[in-house]
Design a protein around this motif. Structure first.
Motif, PDB file in Angstrom:
ATOM      1  N   GLN A 209     -37.972  14.578 -61.389  1.00 33.02           N
ATOM      2  CA  GLN A 209     -37.643  15.806 -60.670  1.00 33.02           C
ATOM      3  C   GLN A 209     -38.771  16.213 -59.718  1.00 33.02           C
ATOM      4  N   TYR A 210     -39.979  15.970 -60.134  1.00 33.68           N
ATOM      5  CA  TYR A 210     -41.097  16.273 -59.244  1.00 33.68           C
ATOM      6  C   TYR A 210     -41.011  15.417 -57.982  1.00 33.68           C
ATOM      7  N   GLY A 211     -40.755  14.111 -58.182  1.00 31.93           N
ATOM      8  CA  GLY A 211     -40.620  13.239 -57.021  1.00 31.93           C
ATOM      9  C   GLY A 211     -39.469  13.656 -56.129  1.00 31.93           C
ATOM     10  N   ALA A 212     -38.358  14.097 -56.737  1.00 31.99           N
ATOM     11  CA  ALA A 212     -37.210  14.541 -55.941  1.00 31.99           C
ATOM     12  C   ALA A 212     -37.562  15.779 -55.126  1.00 31.99           C
ATOM     13  N   ALA A 213     -38.354  16.678 -55.726  1.00 30.24           N
ATOM     14  CA  ALA A 213     -38.768  17.869 -54.979  1.00 30.24           C
ATOM     15  C   ALA A 213     -39.652  17.485 -53.795  1.00 30.24           C
ATOM     16  N   ARG A 214     -40.562  16.549 -54.019  1.00 30.62           N
ATOM     17  CA  ARG A 214     -41.411  16.071 -52.919  1.00 30.62           C
ATOM     18  C   ARG A 214     -40.560  15.374 -51.854  1.00 30.62           C
ATOM     19  N   LEU A 215     -39.536  14.660 -52.306  1.00 33.87           N
ATOM     20  CA  LEU A 215     -38.636  13.968 -51.379  1.00 33.87           C
ATOM     21  C   LEU A 215     -37.927  14.970 -50.481  1.00 33.87           C
TER      22      LEU A 215
END
Length: 944
Positions: A409-415
């Protein structure tokens, strides 16, 4: 320092003796004054005379713990604690919960290895575990355990000075901090704990190697999100907290409960299962659980469950001394900042994967997309795993990577922040379609390797479809993915998901033709899982879409199948169809194709008309015969099977029991070459159902078992325990294999409850068989539970008494218990009055007990009943043998022996054992032993 002051040395003399600066001496003097509450240097000198070093401590050295000597010196020279006192460990603000196995394993690792690195993702609990274990093992080290927090250190060159400061070692002229630390540790037996090393890995390996090489009795425990990658390192992976432990709440649930109580709202027992699911969704990450539990008083479990989809914002805590752990986002920001831009890009882009993925898959999704591209991606994945941001695992053939959900989810937010979310999801969708096409359907219906491959891919397909279905404007590939996932799910044995995906595909269709096709298959999936109401609705919706698409033939066929369902599948219906609906649907179907000369549609409509007539109507048989012939001519095995099913019901209603079994078995032969799809699923299962039922009817229990076991192996029943086991429960109850009956019953109940406790009257026979077995074993409480399940299964307007199966099993129990009069009062319907196909299935069994009850009660019509029962049971060796037994009891008891032999040969062990009891003598002993082995209560003989 204190000893030197006791000698009345000047600051300069002290500095020269201890190799430190005069400024450092001044600082320590001020510190001693504060610690001892003294006013001047003279008082310090006096205090030094009353204090002696703790055992093993040389004058001028620091005491274990790294504070000035006053912490290790005591009046009279008696130490208040052993040298290994760990006074300098950070004092935890909350209790340490669980992790007994990890604590023991890490302590054991420290016993065997001199350098142990505890690695894991941020927030998993590495520091708390290391501190807890350090406290546990400190007694092993004569010179203590020393803790160094490296979070504030940003330069690898400053690691040695940080260690020196923690040890209480000052600067020394002409010596580096590394020399000072190495020299101080060289003679000592100590444990050095270096916490939070991941951002300092460039300089750490060389320093640790020097320290260990220079001190043979030194051990080092590191915590880090990445390994040192040195050959003498023992890596200890810190997992998430256990969710369950031997069917009891695990450490994760305990931690949640403790922190929730501390926040002011204790859990209640009813919360535990939901809390376990929440902890599982948090991957057992301790920080995530603590932050979530802190929100429990304000959000409750409902709010937490809703918020887990956006856990980065949900799990934000209050301000803390270590801002990295204030929230999951800040903890992950710390790790993200340590990555180079290419690795950051890979971490963002692999967040589109919902499940473990291969490097090849990641390369396809990120191909041609700087700054990470091509073969560099595989190397980046390995580096991310080294940083504990990914977890690498080999599945036997290849390496797969998995991100904890919080990291994903963190990576998705950064994405999303970088404007890359849509292109990444679109690339992932394309990869999913290609991967699904490569997977294809299984070559055989039961292929474990294929099932495993589907399971690895399924979550990716679901995630991609979820994204595609929500796009505006519509993503054109969404329909194709929905259809593909529906087909694969059905092959995997997930008919419920298959139905949902077909319906989803219909909503995503580009035109009415696509919609009609998807709805038709959705109806088939609903029938396969015995959701008749859904199937009726979907066939009608498919017909409407077919009309809009101009496919009048397809629409007529769907209307015909909807009409057919109203009669054929009443046992699948939760609600009775409206009166007159079948005729209305048939009329609409004929209106669509009348004069077209379409034989396929005509066959379907003829079948529907046959089902709309009573089985005793000669026209029904004529219509079914015509339909079967047309279907055979047009090469439609599914329609042919449906027509044969109507002929089977007609044969049963006529009392032509062996012909009925032949028709049912013929269906299984016709369908055998066909792949099982949502469209054909019901025909495959129903052919086996009817074959098993007809075999039971004529007492062919071996064929009945074979058919019932084949039902259990249908791929779309694999995870539907109530559908898979219902027929076999009846067979095993009749044969006397009661342990198996109740084991199957447990699976039946679990599957039925997981399916939402649907009404399905055609399954009630299996539930009644389970109730009967409990009754025969004397467990009336369990019998009552299963009778309630029978009521919950019953189709409205069609009580189980129409089948007479309840009367048969209840009478069986009464006769076993010696209550022949009760059985006689129960069996009031003459068996010749059974006119429906479903009551005809139990006619021979019922007739046999009907005759036996009359004999055992001395009824004046007993002889006549025996004669009438012989006619009804002529096709069933089991029922006929029971009638022969009744006749022998009424007259020549020599007939009991051949009756017992016939029952044994037929595999009906229960009735065989009862017959032995009736024979008496040594045979009675054998029979009672056999009944006892089945778990039956003692059978009185002669009956009262």
């Amino acid at each position: 320092m204190l000893a030197a002051l006791g000698e009345h040395l000047t600051n300069a003399e002290i500095a020269a003796r201890l190799f430190i600066s005069v400024r450092t001496v001044e600082s320590h003097v001020s510190s001693l004054l504060r610690k001892l509450g003294l006013s001047d240097r003279r008082a310090l000198a006096a205090a030094a005379g009353n204090l002696r070093p703790a055992p093993g401590q040389a004058t001028g050295e620091r005491a274990p713990g790294g504070t000035p000597a006053v912490d290790g010196w005591v009046p009279g020279g008696q130490a208040s604690a052993p040298p290994a006192e760990v006074a300098v460990l950070p004092a935890p603000l909350t209790s340490f919960v669980g992790r007994a196995a990890e604590r023991a394993a890490l302590a054991a690792a420290l016993r065997e290895h001199r350098l142990v690195t505890a690695i894991g993702p941020g927030g998993v609990g590495k520091t708390r575990l290391a501190l807890s274990v350090t406290a546990d093992v400190a007694g092993r080290y004569a010179d203590g355990a020393w803790y160094v927090d490296l979070v504030p250190v940003t330069d690898p060159a400053m690691v040695a000075p940080a260690i020196a400061a923690a040890l209480g070692l000052g600067e020394q002229q002409g010596r580096s901090s590394e020399d000072i630390v190495a020299g101080w540790l060289a003679p000592r037996q100590a444990l050095l704990v270096l916490d939070n090393c991941e951002h300092l890995l460039d300089g750490m390996p060389a320093l640790v190697e020097r320290l260990l090489a220079g001190s043979a009795r030194l051990s080092v425990l590191l915590t880090s999100r990445a390994r040192l990658l040195v050959p003498f390192e023992w890596v200890f992976g810190v997992p998430g907290l256990s969710i369950e432990d031997d069917d009891a709440p695990g450490d994760a649930v305990e931690l949640f409960a403790v922190r929730a109580a501390a926040a002011g709202r204790p859990l209640v027992p009813e919360d535990m299962k939901r809390v376990a699911a929440i902890c599982r969704g948090l991957d057992g990450v301790a920080l995530a659980i603590e932050l979530t539990a802190a929100r429990f008083p304000s959000l409750g479990l409902d709010g937490i469950e809703a918020g887990l989809a956006d856990r980065m914002n949900l799990l934000a805590g209050g301000r803390r001394a270590d801002d990295r752990h204030r929230s999951l986002r800040s903890a992950l920001d710390w790790s993200y900042a340590l990555l180079d831009p290419a690795d950051q890009a890979v971490l963002r882009r692999i967040s589109v994967f919902a499940a473990p993925f291969t490097p090849a898959a990641a390369e396809i999704v990120a191909a041609g997309w700087p700054p990470a591209d091509g073969g560099a991606i595989a190397a980046a994945l390995a580096r991310l795993a080294d940083q504990s941001l990914l977890i690498a695992a080999a599945d036997g053939t290849e390496t797969r990577y998995r991100a904890l959900e919080t990291v994903r989810q963190y990576g998705a937010a950064r994405l999303a922040d970088g404007g890359e979310a849509v292109p990444a999801a679109a690339r992932h969708l394309g990869w999913c379609l290609d991967a699904a096409a490569a997977l294809g359907l299984p070559a055989v219906d039961d292929d474990p390797a294929w099932r495993s491959a589907f399971d690895q891919l399924a979550d990716e397909l679901r995630a991609a479809l979820g994204w595609a279905a929500g796009q505006v404007p519509r993503e054109p590939r969404a329909y194709r993915l929905a259809i593909t996932l529906a087909e694969l799910a059905f092959a995997r044995g997930l008919p419920g998901e298959s139905q949902r995906r077909y319906e989803q595909a219909a909503a995503l269709a580009a035109d009415a033709g696509q919609e009609a096709a998807a709805l038709h298959y959705a109806a088939g999936a609903a029938k396969s899982r015995h959701f008749g109401d859904d199937a009726l609705r979907l066939h009608q919706a498919a017909a409407e879409a077919g009309v809009r698409a101009g496919d009048r033939t397809g629409a007529a066929a769907d209307l015909a199948q909807a009409a057919e369902l109203c009669h054929r599948a009443r046992g699948l219906m939760a609600t009775a169809p409206a009166d007159g609906l079948p005729g209305e649907l048939i009329a609409r179907g004929w209106a669509l194709v009348l004069g077209d000369g379409n034989a396929a549609a005509e066959a379907r409509l003829l079948i529907a008309e046959a089902y709309d007539r009573d089985n005793t109507d000669p026209v029904a048989a004529e219509l079914a015969d015509r339909a079967v012939a047309l279907a055979r001519r047009t090469g439609d095995p599914l329609a042919e099977s449906t027509g044969l099913d109507k002929l089977t019901a007609i044969d049963l209603s006529r009392g032509e029991l062996r012909a009925a079994l032949a028709s049912a078995l013929r269906r299984t032969e016709i369908l055998a070459p066909l792949r099982m799809t949502a469209r054909s699923g019901l025909e495959h299962s129903d052919a086996l159902f009817m074959s098993a039922e007809c075999a039971i009817t004529i007492g062919d229990l071996r064929t009945a078992r074979e058919m019932a076991e084949r039902i259990r192996h249908l791929p779309f029943h694999r995870e539907e325990g109530h559908l898979a086991n219902a027929r076999l429960m009846v067979v095993t109850a009749l044969t006397g294999d009661w342990d198996e009956t109740l084991a199957l019953a447990g699976q039946f109940r679990e599957g039925w409850e997981q399916a939402g406790r649907p009404r399905a009257g055609n399954l009630s026979r299996g539930a009644y068989a389970a109730a009967a077995v409990h009754g025969l074993r004397g467990d009336e409480e369990s019998r009552a539970v299963w009778l309630n399940i029978v009521d919950a299964l019953a189709t409205p307007g069609r009580p189980i008494s129409e089948l007479h199966v309840n009367e048969f099993f209840d009478a069986l129990q009464l006769l076993h218990q010696g209550y022949a009069d009760g059985a006689m009062r129960l069996l009031t319907t003459p068996p010749e009055h059974f006119r429906t196909w479903y009551s005809a299935m139990w006619q021979p069994w019922y007739a046999a007990l009907w005759a036996e009850a009359a004999v055992l009660t001395g009824h004046p019509e007993a002889t006549a009943r025996i004669g009438r029962a012989r006619l009804i049971t002529r096709d069933s060796p089991v029922a006929a043998a029971i009638v022969d037994r009744a006749a022998a009891l009424a007259g020549d008891r020599d007939g009991l022996v051949p009756a017992a032999a016939a029952l044994e040969a037929a595999g009906c062990r229960y009735q065989w054992a009862r017959t032995l009891v009736a024979i008496g003598g040594t045979e009675r002993v054998r029979g009672e032993a056999a009944l006892a082995a089945m778990g039956a209560t003692a059978m009185p003989w002669p009956p009262g």
